[in-house]
Design a protein around this motif. Sequence first.
Motif, PDB file in Angstrom:
ATOM      1  N   GLY A  57     -15.203  27.522  33.173  1.00 56.30           N
ATOM      2  CA  GLY A  57     -14.610  28.267  32.066  1.00 56.30           C
ATOM      3  C   GLY A  57     -13.418  27.581  31.429  1.00 56.30           C
ATOM      4  O   GLY A  57     -13.108  26.412  31.673  1.00 56.30           O
ATOM      5  N   ALA A  58     -12.706  28.369  30.616  1.00 51.83           N
ATOM      6  CA  ALA A  58     -11.561  27.838  29.878  1.00 51.83           C
ATOM      7  C   ALA A  58     -10.436  27.409  30.809  1.00 51.83           C
ATOM      8  O   ALA A  58      -9.728  26.429  30.535  1.00 51.83           O
ATOM      9  CB  ALA A  58     -11.056  28.893  28.890  1.00 51.83           C
ATOM     10  N   LEU A  59     -10.268  28.115  31.931  1.00 50.12           N
ATOM     11  CA  LEU A  59      -9.209  27.759  32.875  1.00 50.12           C
ATOM     12  C   LEU A  59      -9.411  26.340  33.393  1.00 50.12           C
ATOM     13  O   LEU A  59      -8.449  25.563  33.501  1.00 50.12           O
ATOM     14  CB  LEU A  59      -9.183  28.750  34.041  1.00 50.12           C
ATOM     15  CG  LEU A  59      -8.179  28.440  35.156  1.00 50.12           C
ATOM     16  CD1 LEU A  59      -6.759  28.402  34.616  1.00 50.12           C
ATOM     17  CD2 LEU A  59      -8.309  29.452  36.298  1.00 50.12           C
ATOM     18  N   SER A  61     -10.796  23.850  31.914  1.00 50.67           N
ATOM     19  CA  SER A  61     -10.464  22.894  30.855  1.00 50.67           C
ATOM     20  C   SER A  61      -8.954  22.689  30.750  1.00 50.67           C
ATOM     21  O   SER A  61      -8.485  21.565  30.585  1.00 50.67           O
ATOM     22  CB  SER A  61     -11.020  23.357  29.512  1.00 50.67           C
ATOM     23  OG  SER A  61     -12.426  23.316  29.509  1.00 50.67           O
ATOM     24  N   PHE A  62      -8.196  23.777  30.855  1.00 51.31           N
ATOM     25  CA  PHE A  62      -6.741  23.650  30.746  1.00 51.31           C
ATOM     26  C   PHE A  62      -6.141  22.985  31.989  1.00 51.31           C
ATOM     27  O   PHE A  62      -5.134  22.296  31.891  1.00 51.31           O
ATOM     28  CB  PHE A  62      -6.101  25.015  30.517  1.00 51.31           C
ATOM     29  CG  PHE A  62      -6.226  25.500  29.104  1.00 51.31           C
ATOM     30  CD1 PHE A  62      -5.543  24.865  28.078  1.00 51.31           C
ATOM     31  CD2 PHE A  62      -7.035  26.577  28.782  1.00 51.31           C
ATOM     32  CE1 PHE A  62      -5.666  25.295  26.760  1.00 51.31           C
ATOM     33  CE2 PHE A  62      -7.167  27.019  27.475  1.00 51.31           C
ATOM     34  CZ  PHE A  62      -6.476  26.373  26.452  1.00 51.31           C
ATOM     35  N   GLY A 268      -5.593  29.597  23.001  1.00 54.18           N
ATOM     36  CA  GLY A 268      -6.391  29.576  24.219  1.00 54.18           C
ATOM     37  C   GLY A 268      -5.529  29.649  25.460  1.00 54.18           C
ATOM     38  O   GLY A 268      -5.867  30.349  26.428  1.00 54.18           O
ATOM     39  N   MET A 269      -4.401  28.954  25.452  1.00 51.60           N
ATOM     40  CA  MET A 269      -3.451  29.026  26.563  1.00 51.60           C
ATOM     41  C   MET A 269      -2.979  30.451  26.787  1.00 51.60           C
ATOM     42  O   MET A 269      -2.894  30.941  27.919  1.00 51.60           O
ATOM     43  CB  MET A 269      -2.243  28.133  26.268  1.00 51.60           C
ATOM     44  CG  MET A 269      -2.452  26.656  26.523  1.00 51.60           C
ATOM     45  SD  MET A 269      -2.088  26.182  28.223  1.00 51.60           S
ATOM     46  CE  MET A 269      -0.331  26.470  28.308  1.00 51.60           C
ATOM     47  N   GLN A 271      -4.485  33.213  25.984  1.00 54.63           N
ATOM     48  CA  GLN A 271      -5.572  34.056  26.488  1.00 54.63           C
ATOM     49  C   GLN A 271      -5.818  33.821  27.977  1.00 54.63           C
ATOM     50  O   GLN A 271      -6.059  34.757  28.731  1.00 54.63           O
ATOM     51  CB  GLN A 271      -6.848  33.769  25.702  1.00 54.63           C
ATOM     52  CG  GLN A 271      -6.826  34.269  24.263  1.00 54.63           C
ATOM     53  CD  GLN A 271      -8.081  33.895  23.500  1.00 54.63           C
ATOM     54  OE1 GLN A 271      -8.992  33.300  24.049  1.00 54.63           O
ATOM     55  NE2 GLN A 271      -8.123  34.255  22.223  1.00 54.63           N
ATOM     56  N   VAL A 272      -5.748  32.558  28.406  1.00 53.32           N
ATOM     57  CA  VAL A 272      -6.051  32.215  29.798  1.00 53.32           C
ATOM     58  C   VAL A 272      -4.886  32.522  30.729  1.00 53.32           C
ATOM     59  O   VAL A 272      -5.060  33.091  31.809  1.00 53.32           O
ATOM     60  CB  VAL A 272      -6.441  30.726  29.908  1.00 53.32           C
ATOM     61  CG1 VAL A 272      -6.574  30.309  31.373  1.00 53.32           C
ATOM     62  CG2 VAL A 272      -7.738  30.464  29.158  1.00 53.32           C
ATOM     63  N   PHE A 273      -3.674  32.160  30.309  1.00 54.73           N
ATOM     64  CA  PHE A 273      -2.513  32.281  31.194  1.00 54.73           C
ATOM     65  C   PHE A 273      -1.599  33.453  30.852  1.00 54.73           C
ATOM     66  O   PHE A 273      -0.692  33.774  31.627  1.00 54.73           O
ATOM     67  CB  PHE A 273      -1.690  30.992  31.155  1.00 54.73           C
ATOM     68  CG  PHE A 273      -2.433  29.780  31.649  1.00 54.73           C
ATOM     69  CD1 PHE A 273      -2.714  29.614  32.995  1.00 54.73           C
ATOM     70  CD2 PHE A 273      -2.867  28.819  30.762  1.00 54.73           C
ATOM     71  CE1 PHE A 273      -3.397  28.508  33.448  1.00 54.73           C
ATOM     72  CE2 PHE A 273      -3.547  27.693  31.196  1.00 54.73           C
ATOM     73  CZ  PHE A 273      -3.827  27.535  32.550  1.00 54.73           C
ATOM     74  N   LYS A 286      -2.169  28.800  39.936  1.00 58.44           N
ATOM     75  CA  LYS A 286      -3.436  29.152  39.294  1.00 58.44           C
ATOM     76  C   LYS A 286      -4.600  28.429  39.964  1.00 58.44           C
ATOM     77  O   LYS A 286      -5.653  29.009  40.236  1.00 58.44           O
ATOM     78  CB  LYS A 286      -3.391  28.801  37.808  1.00 58.44           C
ATOM     79  CG  LYS A 286      -2.663  29.800  36.932  1.00 58.44           C
ATOM     80  CD  LYS A 286      -3.486  31.079  36.748  1.00 58.44           C
ATOM     81  CE  LYS A 286      -2.826  32.023  35.773  1.00 58.44           C
ATOM     82  NZ  LYS A 286      -3.619  33.276  35.612  1.00 58.44           N
ATOM     83  N   LYS A 290      -7.649  30.115  42.528  1.00 53.22           N
ATOM     84  CA  LYS A 290      -9.075  29.996  42.251  1.00 53.22           C
ATOM     85  C   LYS A 290      -9.820  29.354  43.417  1.00 53.22           C
ATOM     86  O   LYS A 290     -10.942  29.763  43.763  1.00 53.22           O
ATOM     87  CB  LYS A 290      -9.294  29.181  40.976  1.00 53.22           C
ATOM     88  CG  LYS A 290      -9.125  29.978  39.700  1.00 53.22           C
ATOM     89  CD  LYS A 290     -10.195  31.061  39.596  1.00 53.22           C
ATOM     90  CE  LYS A 290     -10.082  31.859  38.326  1.00 53.22           C
ATOM     91  NZ  LYS A 290     -11.116  32.925  38.253  1.00 53.22           N
TER      92      LYS A 290
END
Length: 316
Positions: A57-59, A61-62, A268-269, A271-273, A286, A290
């Motif tokens: 997911g997006a996490l 990628s960041f 995006g940051m 939304q994710v964090f 983080k 996970k």
Amino acid sequence: MSYELADFALIKTVTALHPGVGRGGEVVDLPVQRDGLGFPMIYGSSLKGAMKSTIGGALASFLFGPEVEEVEKFSSPVAVLDAYLLAFPVRSLIGVYGYATAPLLLKRCRGYAELVGSLSKAGPAGSKFQSLKRAVEALSGVSVRRGEVYVVRSDLFLVPQLSKVVVNEELWLNPKSDSGVGSSLTELARVLGLEEERLMLLSDEEVGRAVEKSLMRVTRVRLSRETKTVEEGGLWTEEYIPRETLLYTVLLYSKPRVPRSSKELMNGMKQVFGKEELCAGEVREKLLKKLRERENYLVIGGHETIGRGIVKLELL
């Protein structure tokens, strides 16, 4: 250095592991990844890719950076170093099995431990990392001659008729005992989660031969579904790191490096964090959260569908 925090991580192979390098031109068609001295290893890129796939997911990628095809580019705030060999299972003529290491392997581990110590606050004296560091520092300075092996209990592996310890059928070694070495071996075994009396210290000259005899080499065939015969070019050999091998790596953390000029990435940051600014400690938490959700298990390398490549991380 732009990294602010670090973790020392042990990697224990739960099943046989094939971190591949493609087709080789030697005895083994599909060898495992090796370092400059010929010992099996896991490239940092392989570890990073396994973590990224696990988190998803997006996490992901960041934390680990964008995919190649993504338009927006930025550096990962998490660096994963190459994983090197620390201890590996060996066959013993008496006692069935043991785990072997050598001063050379421990010296390299000491370098990673010093890096972590320079970036992270020292833990309590009783912590696993401090125990590892203490044992590695002591054992890396031991002089082990060719034909010798330090063991905690010689009677566990000793062949009475020979008065020797026979490792992987071809190494006939004279057992040596020393209270200081034995104490450090016991401390290291506890940190690694091994049976305390089964860890042995080989010489630098002979550890390479022991590793080669411990690696698994499997011949595989590809059959024609119609004739049930081997297809042309369908015979090959693969190399595997055996289960219960211990490797180690280091994870480095920095602040996120997302360019503030990109509104899309900053959104995006958020939304994710939940916010646009994070410190290195929050990035670390983080990632570790996970990994804990998956009990720190990863799948690395090829042949996942036949049960290969399962490893477990332990952060000290």
